[in-house]
Motif scaffolding. Sequence first.
Motif, PDB file in Angstrom:
ATOM      1  N   UNK A  96       4.351   8.087   6.433  1.00  0.00           N
ATOM      2  CA  UNK A  96       4.836   7.876   7.767  1.00  0.00           C
ATOM      3  C   UNK A  96       3.694   7.850   9.065  1.00  0.00           C
ATOM      4  N   UNK A  97       3.216   9.174   8.942  1.00  0.00           N
ATOM      5  CA  UNK A  97       2.313   9.514   9.954  1.00  0.00           C
ATOM      6  C   UNK A  97       0.945   8.289   9.775  1.00  0.00           C
ATOM      7  N   UNK A  98       0.599   8.303   8.750  1.00  0.00           N
ATOM      8  CA  UNK A  98      -0.771   7.407   8.622  1.00  0.00           C
ATOM      9  C   UNK A  98      -0.346   6.034   8.783  1.00  0.00           C
ATOM     10  N   UNK A 128       2.426   7.120  19.881  1.00  0.00           N
ATOM     11  CA  UNK A 128       3.470   7.624  19.031  1.00  0.00           C
ATOM     12  C   UNK A 128       3.447   8.452  18.043  1.00  0.00           C
ATOM     13  N   UNK A 129       4.156   9.448  17.659  1.00  0.00           N
ATOM     14  CA  UNK A 129       3.842  10.389  16.536  1.00  0.00           C
ATOM     15  C   UNK A 129       5.357  10.234  15.827  1.00  0.00           C
ATOM     16  N   UNK A 130       5.270  11.094  14.753  1.00  0.00           N
ATOM     17  CA  UNK A 130       6.690  10.997  13.849  1.00  0.00           C
ATOM     18  C   UNK A 130       6.771  12.639  13.714  1.00  0.00           C
ATOM     19  N   UNK A 131       8.014  12.787  13.175  1.00  0.00           N
ATOM     20  CA  UNK A 131       8.460  14.169  12.717  1.00  0.00           C
ATOM     21  C   UNK A 131       9.509  13.919  11.742  1.00  0.00           C
ATOM     22  N   UNK A 132       9.497  14.853  10.662  1.00  0.00           N
ATOM     23  CA  UNK A 132      10.642  14.807   9.463  1.00  0.00           C
ATOM     24  C   UNK A 132      11.618  15.863  10.210  1.00  0.00           C
ATOM     25  N   UNK A 140      -0.855   1.243  12.484  1.00  0.00           N
ATOM     26  CA  UNK A 140      -0.084   0.345  13.291  1.00  0.00           C
ATOM     27  C   UNK A 140      -0.930   0.158  14.677  1.00  0.00           C
ATOM     28  N   UNK A 141      -0.804   1.515  15.131  1.00  0.00           N
ATOM     29  CA  UNK A 141      -1.243   1.733  16.675  1.00  0.00           C
ATOM     30  C   UNK A 141      -2.649   1.415  16.719  1.00  0.00           C
ATOM     31  N   UNK A 142      -3.425   1.987  15.680  1.00  0.00           N
ATOM     32  CA  UNK A 142      -4.965   1.611  15.728  1.00  0.00           C
ATOM     33  C   UNK A 142      -5.265   0.221  15.770  1.00  0.00           C
ATOM     34  N   UNK A 143      -4.542  -0.548  14.956  1.00  0.00           N
ATOM     35  CA  UNK A 143      -4.560  -2.155  15.049  1.00  0.00           C
ATOM     36  C   UNK A 143      -4.334  -2.896  16.431  1.00  0.00           C
ATOM     37  N   UNK A 157       0.901  -1.306  -0.035  1.00  0.00           N
ATOM     38  CA  UNK A 157      -0.038   0.028   0.193  1.00  0.00           C
ATOM     39  C   UNK A 157       0.854   1.219   0.020  1.00  0.00           C
ATOM     40  N   UNK A 158       1.894   1.468   0.768  1.00  0.00           N
ATOM     41  CA  UNK A 158       2.709   2.239   0.790  1.00  0.00           C
ATOM     42  C   UNK A 158       3.582   2.427  -0.370  1.00  0.00           C
ATOM     43  N   UNK A 159       4.107   1.425  -1.174  1.00  0.00           N
ATOM     44  CA  UNK A 159       4.751   1.332  -2.464  1.00  0.00           C
ATOM     45  C   UNK A 159       4.039   1.988  -3.396  1.00  0.00           C
ATOM     46  N   UNK A 160       2.508   1.639  -3.395  1.00  0.00           N
ATOM     47  CA  UNK A 160       1.572   1.987  -4.127  1.00  0.00           C
ATOM     48  C   UNK A 160       1.294   3.681  -4.259  1.00  0.00           C
ATOM     49  N   UNK A 161       1.194   4.142  -3.026  1.00  0.00           N
ATOM     50  CA  UNK A 161       1.013   5.445  -2.837  1.00  0.00           C
ATOM     51  C   UNK A 161       2.311   6.175  -3.393  1.00  0.00           C
ATOM     52  N   UNK A 162       3.422   5.684  -3.095  1.00  0.00           N
ATOM     53  CA  UNK A 162       4.632   6.478  -3.616  1.00  0.00           C
ATOM     54  C   UNK A 162       4.679   6.485  -5.258  1.00  0.00           C
ATOM     55  N   UNK A 163       4.375   5.401  -5.797  1.00  0.00           N
ATOM     56  CA  UNK A 163       4.424   4.983  -7.094  1.00  0.00           C
ATOM     57  C   UNK A 163       3.178   5.982  -7.934  1.00  0.00           C
TER      58      UNK A 163
END
Length: 190
Positions: A107-109, A126-130, A114-117, A57-63
């Motif tokens: 990354x955030x999504x 946990x959150x993230x930051x670039x 993962x945490x929602x599951x 799913x992540x690869x497809x979003x980037x593609x």
Amino acid sequence: MGPNYSASSIVTLIPPDSTVTSQQKSGAQYAPANPLLYLGSLTQARDVLVGALGSSEVSQAVQKAAPSAQFEAAADAVSSAPLIDITVTAKSSTQALAGLKAADAQVPGTLTAVQGNLSVEASSRITSMVISADDKAKPVKKKAIQDAGIGGVGILVVLLIVIAIVDSATHRTSRSGQSDSSDAASDTQP
């Protein structure tokens, strides 16, 4: 072939507010309200996130954002902090930067999913930051150099084959000439 282009970013995980609050309430002598001081416990979460970023799913979003882009997310090898190195390679500078922006946006999504599951409460997530991201893609000449090296080896192999064929033909001709002259010499002797 022209060079590919590469763009990179570094993303860190940020501990939840509940971690900072519990440290302050514990009465620890040194427990400031800065979440960056509590990064040490997030390396396993980083590894889980890196695995999740490898999903289709992540690869497809980037593609979708950059069709020629390929990306890689990996744990930062030189730091004990929960840093993720994201590198995008594409056929153009524009595609590499668009792919990097799309990968960083995933990354955030992905972290939330993962945490929602796991049914983690919002206050404990946990959150993230670039931390840093390239604003210009860099040419990657490694592939062009490899292709040139392979082409050079191919030319060398063809040249060696031609030399072997010419050498073989020359030896055959000289042996044939020697046997003809020795036959002629034996015919003239009484």
